[in-house]
Design a protein around this motif. Sequence first.
Motif, mmCIF file in Angstrom:
data_model
loop_
_atom_site.group_PDB
_atom_site.id
_atom_site.type_symbol
_atom_site.label_atom_id
_atom_site.label_comp_id
_atom_site.label_asym_id
_atom_site.label_seq_id
_atom_site.Cartn_x
_atom_site.Cartn_y
_atom_site.Cartn_z
ATOM 1 N N VAL A 1 0.854 -1.187 0.000
ATOM 2 C CA VAL A 1 0.000 0.000 0.000
ATOM 3 C C VAL A 1 0.895 1.244 0.000
ATOM 4 C CG1 VAL A 1 -1.870 1.233 1.153
ATOM 5 C CG2 VAL A 1 -1.731 -1.270 1.318
ATOM 6 N N GLY A 2 1.012 1.887 -1.141
ATOM 7 C CA GLY A 2 1.821 3.082 -1.221
ATOM 8 C C GLY A 2 3.261 2.873 -0.779
ATOM 9 N N GLY A 3 3.812 1.696 -1.056
ATOM 10 C CA GLY A 3 5.190 1.402 -0.702
ATOM 11 C C GLY A 3 5.380 0.749 0.648
ATOM 12 N N VAL A 4 4.318 0.625 1.449
ATOM 13 C CA VAL A 4 4.383 -0.046 2.755
ATOM 14 C C VAL A 4 3.749 -1.427 2.616
ATOM 15 C CG1 VAL A 4 3.708 0.045 5.181
ATOM 16 C CG2 VAL A 4 4.291 2.154 3.964
ATOM 17 N N VAL A 5 4.400 -2.421 3.206
ATOM 18 C CA VAL A 5 3.976 -3.811 3.027
ATOM 19 C C VAL A 5 3.350 -4.349 4.312
ATOM 20 C CG1 VAL A 5 4.839 -6.173 2.702
ATOM 21 C CG2 VAL A 5 5.672 -4.314 1.245
ATOM 22 N N ARG A 6 2.294 -5.134 4.154
ATOM 23 C CA ARG A 6 1.684 -5.879 5.258
ATOM 24 C C ARG A 6 1.769 -7.358 4.934
ATOM 25 N NH1 ARG A 6 -3.809 -4.945 8.546
ATOM 26 N NH2 ARG A 6 -4.300 -7.087 9.190
ATOM 27 N N VAL B 1 5.446 -4.819 14.237
ATOM 28 C CA VAL B 1 4.284 -5.698 14.259
ATOM 29 C C VAL B 1 3.106 -4.948 14.857
ATOM 30 C CG1 VAL B 1 5.669 -7.799 14.388
ATOM 31 C CG2 VAL B 1 4.913 -6.707 16.502
ATOM 32 N N ALA B 2 1.922 -5.259 14.366
ATOM 33 C CA ALA B 2 0.697 -4.593 14.819
ATOM 34 C C ALA B 2 -0.382 -5.654 15.014
ATOM 35 C CB ALA B 2 0.245 -3.550 13.804
ATOM 36 N N ARG B 3 -1.114 -5.531 16.082
ATOM 37 C CA ARG B 3 -2.142 -6.525 16.382
ATOM 38 C C ARG B 3 -3.355 -6.338 15.473
ATOM 39 N NH1 ARG B 3 -3.600 -8.637 22.400
ATOM 40 N NH2 ARG B 3 -4.895 -10.406 21.767
ATOM 41 N N ASP C 1 -1.389 -13.293 16.293
ATOM 42 C CA ASP C 1 -2.469 -12.311 16.242
ATOM 43 C C ASP C 1 -1.982 -10.941 15.787
ATOM 44 O OD1 ASP C 1 -0.998 -11.804 18.496
ATOM 45 O OD2 ASP C 1 -2.636 -12.161 19.918
ATOM 46 N N HIS C 2 -0.760 -10.888 15.245
ATOM 47 C CA HIS C 2 -0.183 -9.648 14.725
ATOM 48 C C HIS C 2 0.152 -9.809 13.243
ATOM 49 C CE1 HIS C 2 0.193 -8.756 18.960
ATOM 50 N NE2 HIS C 2 0.777 -7.593 18.731
#
Length: 617
Positions: free
Chosen positions: A115-120, A203-205, A190-191
Amino acid sequence: MSTDLPGTAAGRGEEWFVVLPDHAGAPAAVAALRASPFPVTRWLDHPSGRPWLVGHWDPRDLVVGTAGRTRVAVLGCCPVSPGDLAGIARRTAHVHDLDPVAGSLAGSFHLLASVGGVVRAQGTASGVRRVFHARLGDADVAADRADVPAWLIGSGVDERRLAAALLFPEPPPALAGAPLWHGVSAVPEDHCAVLPPRGPARVARWWRAPEPTRALRGGAVALRAALTGAVAARVASRPAVSADLSGGVDSTAVCSLAAVRVDRLPAYTVASQDPADDDEHWAAIAAAGLPAVRRVVMTDDDLPVPYTGILDRGVARDEPHPDIHLRAEDVVRANLLNAHGSHLHLTGDGGDEVLHAPVGYLPELLRRNPRLGYAHVRGHQVLRHWSWSQVRRVLTARRDERRALLATARALTATGADRSDAVRLPPWATPDAVDAVRELLLRAAADVDPDLRVSALEDTVRVVRHSGRVQRACAVAAAADGLPVAAPFLDDRVVEACLSVLPHERTTPWRYKPLLAEALRGVVPERSLARATKGGTTPEYAALPQYRADLLALCEDSRLAALGLVDVDRLRSELTGIWLTDASPITIARTVGAERWLRDLRPTALATTPLVTAARR
């Protein structure tokens, strides 16, 4: 852009993928991977044109949608179309906008986004699909296997973590599932991992377990919908599927849901010769009520004995195989069901973990509703043949995570009566291995919030994730064998449906798996739903004389001994002795799995600093 490169046929070989940041160094990482031992047959680019996903996977398992500078992909089993994902991409301005999507899609898959250069990058809350990350240059990379980023960064085995993997009955949650490689970190289930173009991953939950508020009837409706959707997604994903039909209610449920969607379903049963095992009887009853089922029945004599081929070199993945004693049997099953036309095999694995509540629910129920709680305690006492001292231990078990870790550190070499409930290392673990694991436990305890208390719901989540990690390791091997396996009970939506039910209604001492019985009434043959027993045998006992010599041969030039983890003389003594408890075959299998794994690794992957000290050589 998506690219398919010449290579191994779809669905076979070592499946894996790496997620690269939208960074100028990504092409160099691709070049390094193409020179690696891992087959690179496919890749997918960021919207910017730089490489994003690289690896080897079945192309049927990847669905991609793009809108502008946003690209969303699911890799695995998910009944979603490219158009659906393109719509999701149009509505996604930030990687965290995908949290509701991650919590709504059916199936079992990795959710990946640029997303706009940021990866999940994320796996599943159940642990069947995981994500790992490591620093490569000035950016982090992520992957679904820990050994791939370990190879990229030139890492070796973390012998302390490997020692902890020998813990019985299993490592505590603070250590469970940790990568066995230096420099590689696991993303909590869960992250999700968030990779910026440069710099470290964070990391994000994205997931929280649902509060158990549903009564049995409402929960049954939710479970029926979730499990039906999970099985339907698998059946639709391949030209033909097969299923386990062990006779247990979990495999019977999955088999029944699949059978109503196909004209012909090969159903696999192992008929034990143990007269105390009634699984085959119940499998026959179920099959009689499922017209599409074509039974494939094997006996113990038809299958390889445990540990067949254990001396033969194999393929090392990112962790030891949890069922190493059954690897030869798994290959036989894959070949047999391939011959029956199957492209995917469905199992009932995970059913026990999601349908039962751990006994930690009892003290909570006793506090909320003393009369009902006492009835459940007495019921479980009779059902499980608990003494009053065992009841007391259940009701007063430590809910303090830090104290539990410290107690485990003290009890690593517990003996006598104290051994029965303690998490411990096998008796052949060296003093150096004990010290290393104790240090890991003490460090983990120091990192725990002293006010943290573990709830019965968290107990259940941990049990589910243990099952998910085992299923993950088995699934990686099964895909390489040519017959991928799936465990619909461990899909996140199915897990959530089960966890949302009040634990004292999901689990009761007076009725066997009532939630499943209510959910699938009218789908599963009625007599099968009435089953209240659980079969199963431990073939390792009877077959020990046939494979003892091979296991003793593994003691020669032991890699575990070279790392200072195992005293081979004590291990030989155990192998030549009499196994008096169920702990023996489990601890032996765990040790043999670790030994075989080390032997199969590339020499450069081995740790360079054995734990064993000069004074103890």
